[in-house]
Design a protein around this motif. Structure first.
Motif, short mmCIF file in Angstrom:
data_model
loop_
_atom_site.label_atom_id
_atom_site.label_comp_id
_atom_site.label_asym_id
_atom_site.label_seq_id
_atom_site.Cartn_x
_atom_site.Cartn_y
_atom_site.Cartn_z
N LYS A 51 60.73 56.36 -15.66
CA LYS A 51 60.18 55.01 -15.84
C LYS A 51 59.23 54.67 -14.69
CE LYS A 51 61.82 50.42 -17.14
NZ LYS A 51 62.98 49.55 -17.26
N PHE A 52 58.04 54.20 -15.03
CA PHE A 52 56.96 53.89 -14.08
C PHE A 52 56.39 55.16 -13.41
CE2 PHE A 52 58.44 49.27 -12.79
CZ PHE A 52 58.60 48.95 -14.13
N GLN B 223 57.77 56.80 -11.06
CA GLN B 223 58.04 56.57 -9.64
C GLN B 223 59.51 56.81 -9.31
OE1 GLN B 223 57.32 52.40 -9.12
NE2 GLN B 223 55.10 52.59 -9.00
N ILE C 69 70.59 52.11 -18.26
CA ILE C 69 69.34 51.56 -17.70
C ILE C 69 68.84 52.44 -16.56
CG2 ILE C 69 68.39 49.63 -16.33
CD1 ILE C 69 70.13 47.75 -17.99
N LEU D 41 66.45 52.02 -13.45
CA LEU D 41 65.82 50.93 -12.69
C LEU D 41 64.94 51.50 -11.58
CD1 LEU D 41 65.61 47.84 -12.19
CD2 LEU D 41 67.57 48.08 -10.63
N PRO D 42 63.61 51.32 -11.70
CA PRO D 42 62.72 51.76 -10.61
C PRO D 42 62.52 50.65 -9.60
CG PRO D 42 61.46 51.28 -12.62
CD PRO D 42 62.85 50.76 -12.82
N GLN D 43 61.78 50.94 -8.55
CA GLN D 43 61.36 50.01 -7.49
C GLN D 43 62.50 49.73 -6.51
OE1 GLN D 43 58.46 48.85 -6.62
NE2 GLN D 43 57.12 49.25 -8.36
N VAL E 16 63.04 47.76 -3.98
CA VAL E 16 63.52 46.41 -3.66
C VAL E 16 64.33 45.83 -4.82
CG1 VAL E 16 62.82 44.08 -3.01
CG2 VAL E 16 61.60 46.04 -2.08
N ALA E 17 63.88 46.09 -6.04
CA ALA E 17 64.64 45.65 -7.22
C ALA E 17 66.03 46.31 -7.23
CB ALA E 17 63.87 45.98 -8.50
N ILE F 223 52.59 49.62 2.92
CA ILE F 223 51.29 49.92 2.31
C ILE F 223 50.17 49.86 3.35
CG2 ILE F 223 49.56 49.00 0.70
CD1 ILE F 223 52.24 48.29 -0.99
N ALA G 117 67.05 42.43 -12.88
CA ALA G 117 66.61 43.63 -12.17
C ALA G 117 65.37 44.23 -12.84
CB ALA G 117 67.74 44.66 -12.11
N ASP H 22 62.43 42.08 -11.98
CA ASP H 22 62.01 42.37 -10.59
C ASP H 22 61.20 43.66 -10.52
OD1 ASP H 22 63.37 40.13 -9.77
OD2 ASP H 22 65.09 41.22 -8.95
N SER H 23 61.65 44.68 -11.24
CA SER H 23 60.95 45.97 -11.15
C SER H 23 59.54 45.86 -11.73
CB SER H 23 61.76 47.09 -11.83
OG SER H 23 61.80 46.91 -13.23
N ASP I 131 57.27 44.10 -9.23
CA ASP I 131 56.82 45.00 -8.16
C ASP I 131 55.78 46.00 -8.68
OD1 ASP I 131 58.30 43.64 -6.32
OD2 ASP I 131 59.98 45.03 -6.30
N LEU I 132 55.87 46.36 -9.94
CA LEU I 132 54.83 47.22 -10.53
C LEU I 132 53.48 46.48 -10.55
CD1 LEU I 132 53.95 49.83 -12.01
CD2 LEU I 132 54.71 48.78 -14.14
N ILE J 285 47.44 46.19 -5.55
CA ILE J 285 47.06 46.92 -4.34
C ILE J 285 46.25 48.17 -4.69
CG2 ILE J 285 48.01 48.31 -2.45
CD1 ILE J 285 50.26 45.98 -2.51
N ASN K 179 48.75 53.74 -15.30
CA ASN K 179 49.97 53.32 -14.58
C ASN K 179 50.49 51.96 -15.01
OD1 ASN K 179 49.23 55.60 -13.17
ND2 ASN K 179 48.68 54.50 -11.29
N PRO L 214 53.93 51.28 -19.14
CA PRO L 214 55.30 50.77 -19.00
C PRO L 214 55.50 49.38 -19.61
CG PRO L 214 54.44 51.51 -16.87
CD PRO L 214 53.31 51.55 -17.82
#
Lengths: 211, 211
Positions: free
Chosen positions: A47-48, A50, A61, A63-65, A67-68, A102, B88, B91-92, B95-96, B102, B135, B139
């Motif tokens: 997913k994503f 990443q 599920i 879950l990417p990212q 911080v999430a 970043i 969640a 949130d993900s 962030d995407l 960016i 990208n 998703p």
């Protein structure tokens, strides 16, 4: 049988704070580490595209990212702030850390892409140091001072303390001893977080990584 | 007398989704817009040196970071997901979107820094289009399709719908008609969000901005 599988590289990187937080919470997880050469094959299936990804097995599920993932684990297992305002402040500092990672990317690339010592020194001086010194350290110091408990928000450790301690630990490893006065108070915060229960084994394991 | 003051530039930018969400929630706020020339004087006085900032007047809190602001408003006034897992996932995706903004920065800079038509065309083709096409869009499309309600997560609009619709609206303005087949389903999502109650006045106001 655990309910979580955390998928990342054989690195500290963006999984470092998550692994520490899971250990602190005593939440068992399968710590899957992908060899670099397997990434191109895996990427399109994820997913994503990443990692890290947290697989929440009982819910099916992915879950990417990072911080999430931290926020979700805190919601389920403890380590959120006590009020909506505390959680908003935690969130804003997490996003400041993301912005910082970043912003220092040209310096990270100078190392990981092996761009030579001259370029690495240039990026160190012109990118890493100003970003850390001017944008990153001052807001955290101010918050720690105003909060007064030794943790970033409220009286108890929350997920942002693990995220911050993980990043500061890397900065501390990288900056030479004669240049790091300005991060000393954040190193004290890291030491406070790293002395919380259940982290010994992970702290030993992560010593092998620069990033 | 409102309880919120949102401070940002005379732009859509990173406040666009927040203003729309506040209007949808019918939460009154003071919409302070800083002239560009006043920014250098203001910056050192603002938390993190960044805007947007949401001033939460009854708590004496200055909250930076656009995503933290949206999530806080949803927590207080409605528009969160219904389960920890929904939140969640929201949130993900937030962030995407941040990662995407960016990643397309070299293209934004080619315009805002007036780097000339050749550089702008180069960044458009080599940065904007691949990032959005490869990208960003896939998703979101997958999620919209699997969720099936027309909103991104669950059956009702949540804060991520406003964040996404705001960004897609800008992308839609920028990409020429013959090149935007691939974002058409996200434009439909934007249209659904923009037809929610209480947004008419804001949608009229924001037409004047490219960014």
């Amino acid at each position: 049988m655990t309910n979580y599988e955390l998928v990342y590289f054989e690195l500290n990187g963006r999984a470092g704070g998550i692994r520490l937080f899971l250990d602190f919470l005593q939440v068992p997880f399968t710590d899957t580490r992908i060899p670099r050469q397997d990434w191109p094959t895996l990427k399109p299936k994820i997913k994503f595209g990443q990692i890290p990804v947290l697989k929440i097995l009982d819910k099916g599920i992915e879950l990417p990212q990072s911080v999430a993932i931290l926020r979700y684990l805190a919601t389920k297992h403890g380590g959120l702030g006590e009020t909506p305002e505390d959680n908003a402040i935690i969130d804003s500092f997490a996003d400041l850390i993301q912005d910082t990672i970043i912003a220092v990317r040209p310096w990270i690339w100078s190392i990981t892409k092996n761009l030579g010592e001259e370029e690495q020194t240039k990026q160190y001086k012109e990118t890493l140091i100003p970003v850390i010194k001017d944008n990153f350290v001052p807001p955290f110091l101010k918050q720690l001072k105003e909060n007064g408990s030794g943790f970033l928000v409220g009286k108890k450790p929350t997920w942002i303390d693990f995220m911050l301690a993980d990043v500061v630990d890397r900065v501390d490893k990288i900056i030479p001893p004669d240049g790091k006065d300005f991060i000393a108070p954040l190193v004290s915060h890291r030491d406070k977080v790293f002395s919380l229960p259940n982290l010994e084994k992970r702290l030993e394991d992560r010593k092998q990584y620069i990033f």
